[in-house]
Motif scaffolding. Structure first.
Motif, PDB file in Angstrom:
ATOM      1  N   GLU A  60      32.658  46.353  41.837  1.00 35.33           N
ATOM      2  CA  GLU A  60      34.115  46.473  41.740  1.00 35.33           C
ATOM      3  C   GLU A  60      34.802  45.207  42.258  1.00 35.33           C
ATOM      4  O   GLU A  60      35.715  44.668  41.623  1.00 35.33           O
ATOM      5  CB  GLU A  60      34.592  47.694  42.532  1.00 35.33           C
ATOM      6  N   LEU A  61      34.344  44.708  43.407  1.00 37.04           N
ATOM      7  CA  LEU A  61      34.897  43.471  43.958  1.00 37.04           C
ATOM      8  C   LEU A  61      34.582  42.289  43.042  1.00 37.04           C
ATOM      9  O   LEU A  61      35.421  41.417  42.818  1.00 37.04           O
ATOM     10  CB  LEU A  61      34.340  43.216  45.363  1.00 37.04           C
ATOM     11  N   PHE A  62      33.391  42.283  42.483  1.00 39.95           N
ATOM     12  CA  PHE A  62      32.982  41.222  41.556  1.00 39.95           C
ATOM     13  C   PHE A  62      33.918  41.166  40.350  1.00 39.95           C
ATOM     14  O   PHE A  62      34.387  40.096  39.963  1.00 39.95           O
ATOM     15  CB  PHE A  62      31.537  41.472  41.116  1.00 39.95           C
ATOM     16  N   ASP A  63      34.202  42.328  39.776  1.00 36.21           N
ATOM     17  CA  ASP A  63      35.105  42.384  38.615  1.00 36.21           C
ATOM     18  C   ASP A  63      36.519  41.941  38.989  1.00 36.21           C
ATOM     19  O   ASP A  63      37.181  41.230  38.225  1.00 36.21           O
ATOM     20  CB  ASP A  63      35.137  43.804  38.032  1.00 36.21           C
ATOM     21  N   THR A  64      36.969  42.351  40.178  1.00 37.54           N
ATOM     22  CA  THR A  64      38.297  41.948  40.651  1.00 37.54           C
ATOM     23  C   THR A  64      38.370  40.435  40.814  1.00 37.54           C
ATOM     24  O   THR A  64      39.351  39.801  40.417  1.00 37.54           O
ATOM     25  CB  THR A  64      38.630  42.642  41.988  1.00 37.54           C
ATOM     26  N   LEU A  65      37.329  39.845  41.402  1.00 34.22           N
ATOM     27  CA  LEU A  65      37.291  38.390  41.574  1.00 34.22           C
ATOM     28  C   LEU A  65      37.316  37.681  40.223  1.00 34.22           C
ATOM     29  O   LEU A  65      38.011  36.674  40.052  1.00 34.22           O
ATOM     30  CB  LEU A  65      36.056  37.971  42.370  1.00 34.22           C
ATOM     31  N   ASN A  66      36.567  38.196  39.269  1.00 36.94           N
ATOM     32  CA  ASN A  66      36.567  37.613  37.924  1.00 36.94           C
ATOM     33  C   ASN A  66      37.956  37.664  37.293  1.00 36.94           C
ATOM     34  O   ASN A  66      38.426  36.679  36.708  1.00 36.94           O
ATOM     35  CB  ASN A  66      35.568  38.333  37.014  1.00 36.94           C
ATOM     36  N   ASP A  67      38.620  38.813  37.420  1.00 35.45           N
ATOM     37  CA  ASP A  67      39.954  38.966  36.840  1.00 35.45           C
ATOM     38  C   ASP A  67      40.961  38.018  37.500  1.00 35.45           C
ATOM     39  O   ASP A  67      41.766  37.386  36.823  1.00 35.45           O
ATOM     40  CB  ASP A  67      40.432  40.417  36.973  1.00 35.45           C
ATOM     41  N   LEU A  68      40.913  37.936  38.834  1.00 33.75           N
ATOM     42  CA  LEU A  68      41.819  37.039  39.553  1.00 33.75           C
ATOM     43  C   LEU A  68      41.576  35.583  39.172  1.00 33.75           C
ATOM     44  O   LEU A  68      42.514  34.811  38.988  1.00 33.75           O
ATOM     45  CB  LEU A  68      41.659  37.217  41.065  1.00 33.75           C
ATOM     46  N   ALA A  69      40.317  35.216  39.069  1.00 34.29           N
ATOM     47  CA  ALA A  69      39.980  33.831  38.714  1.00 34.29           C
ATOM     48  C   ALA A  69      40.483  33.499  37.313  1.00 34.29           C
ATOM     49  O   ALA A  69      41.044  32.430  37.083  1.00 34.29           O
ATOM     50  CB  ALA A  69      38.468  33.624  38.809  1.00 34.29           C
ATOM     51  N   LYS A  70      40.297  34.434  36.395  1.00 33.26           N
ATOM     52  CA  LYS A  70      40.761  34.210  35.019  1.00 33.26           C
ATOM     53  C   LYS A  70      42.285  34.098  34.975  1.00 33.26           C
ATOM     54  O   LYS A  70      42.835  33.240  34.285  1.00 33.26           O
ATOM     55  CB  LYS A  70      40.296  35.360  34.117  1.00 33.26           C
ATOM     56  N   ALA A  71      42.968  34.940  35.752  1.00 36.99           N
ATOM     57  CA  ALA A  71      44.432  34.924  35.781  1.00 36.99           C
ATOM     58  C   ALA A  71      44.965  33.607  36.341  1.00 36.99           C
ATOM     59  O   ALA A  71      46.037  33.147  35.957  1.00 36.99           O
ATOM     60  CB  ALA A  71      44.954  36.091  36.613  1.00 36.99           C
ATOM     61  N   GLN A  72      44.216  32.993  37.258  1.00 34.06           N
ATOM     62  CA  GLN A  72      44.651  31.736  37.870  1.00 34.06           C
ATOM     63  C   GLN A  72      44.021  30.518  37.201  1.00 34.06           C
ATOM     64  O   GLN A  72      44.133  29.401  37.709  1.00 34.06           O
ATOM     65  CB  GLN A  72      44.338  31.748  39.370  1.00 34.06           C
ATOM     66  N   SER A  73      43.321  30.725  36.101  1.00 35.36           N
ATOM     67  CA  SER A  73      42.665  29.653  35.329  1.00 35.36           C
ATOM     68  C   SER A  73      41.747  28.799  36.204  1.00 35.36           C
ATOM     69  O   SER A  73      41.823  27.571  36.209  1.00 35.36           O
ATOM     70  CB  SER A  73      43.711  28.759  34.659  1.00 35.36           C
ATOM     71  N   MET A  74      40.902  29.470  36.958  1.00 32.94           N
ATOM     72  CA  MET A  74      39.926  28.766  37.785  1.00 32.94           C
ATOM     73  C   MET A  74      38.609  29.531  37.750  1.00 32.94           C
ATOM     74  O   MET A  74      38.562  30.657  37.263  1.00 32.94           O
ATOM     75  CB  MET A  74      40.433  28.602  39.229  1.00 32.94           C
ATOM     76  N   SER A  75      37.567  28.882  38.232  1.00 33.60           N
ATOM     77  CA  SER A  75      36.280  29.561  38.252  1.00 33.60           C
ATOM     78  C   SER A  75      36.241  30.540  39.421  1.00 33.60           C
ATOM     79  O   SER A  75      37.026  30.436  40.375  1.00 33.60           O
ATOM     80  CB  SER A  75      35.149  28.547  38.394  1.00 33.60           C
ATOM     81  N   ARG A  76      35.340  31.494  39.354  1.00 36.81           N
ATOM     82  CA  ARG A  76      35.181  32.461  40.435  1.00 36.81           C
ATOM     83  C   ARG A  76      34.806  31.754  41.732  1.00 36.81           C
ATOM     84  O   ARG A  76      35.302  32.077  42.813  1.00 36.81           O
ATOM     85  CB  ARG A  76      34.131  33.507  40.055  1.00 36.81           C
ATOM     86  N   SER A  77      33.980  30.743  41.626  1.00 48.18           N
ATOM     87  CA  SER A  77      33.568  29.977  42.797  1.00 48.18           C
ATOM     88  C   SER A  77      34.757  29.290  43.463  1.00 48.18           C
ATOM     89  O   SER A  77      34.895  29.305  44.692  1.00 48.18           O
ATOM     90  CB  SER A  77      32.523  28.940  42.380  1.00 48.18           C
TER      91      SER A  77
END
Length: 99
Positions: A60-77
Motif C-alpha cells: 500500500e505504501l509502495f503504491d502511494t509512493l509511486n502515485d506521489l512520484a508520478k504526480a510530481q514528475s519524479m522517480s520514486r527514488s
C-alpha cells in the motif's frame, strides 16, 4: 518434395532467409551483460558520492509512493530521498530547539 512457403518446421530450407528482429550485436550473454551494466552503474554512483540504502515497505505504501512520484514528475527514488531529507531537517531542527 516441393518447398512450401508457409512451412516453418523445416528450418534448413529457410537458412538463407532473414528473420525479423534486431541482430545480436553483443558477444556476451544477456546475463553477463546485466552483471557488467550493474557493476558500471555502481561505479558511476560511487563516483557521484551516492550510497545505496535498501528498505522494504508494504504494498500500500509502495503504491502511494509511486502515485506521489508520478504526480510530481519524479522517480520514486527521488521522492523518497526528498522525504528523508525533509524528515532529517525537521528532526535536526527539533533537536536544536531542545538544546
Amino acid at each position: 518434395m516441393a518447398k512450401e512457403s508457409t512451412d516453418r518446421i523445416t528450418i534448413d530450407l529457410f537458412a538463407e532467409e532473414k528473420r525479423r528482429g534486431r541482430p545480436k550485436t553483443n558477444p556476451l550473454s544477456r546475463q553477463v551483460q546485466l552483471k557488467v551494466n550493474k557493476r558500471n552503474q555502481i561505479k558511476r554512483d560511487k563516483q557521484k558520492g551516492l550510497k545505496r540504502v535498501e528498505l522494504k515497505v508494504d504494498s500500500e505504501l509502495f503504491d502511494t509512493l509511486n502515485d506521489l512520484a508520478k504526480a510530481q514528475s519524479m522517480s520514486r527514488s527521488e521522492l523518497i530521498e526528498s522525504i528523508l531529507k525533509a524528515g532529517v531537517e525537521q528532526l535536526d531542527t527539533n533537536n536544536s530547539e531542545r538544546n
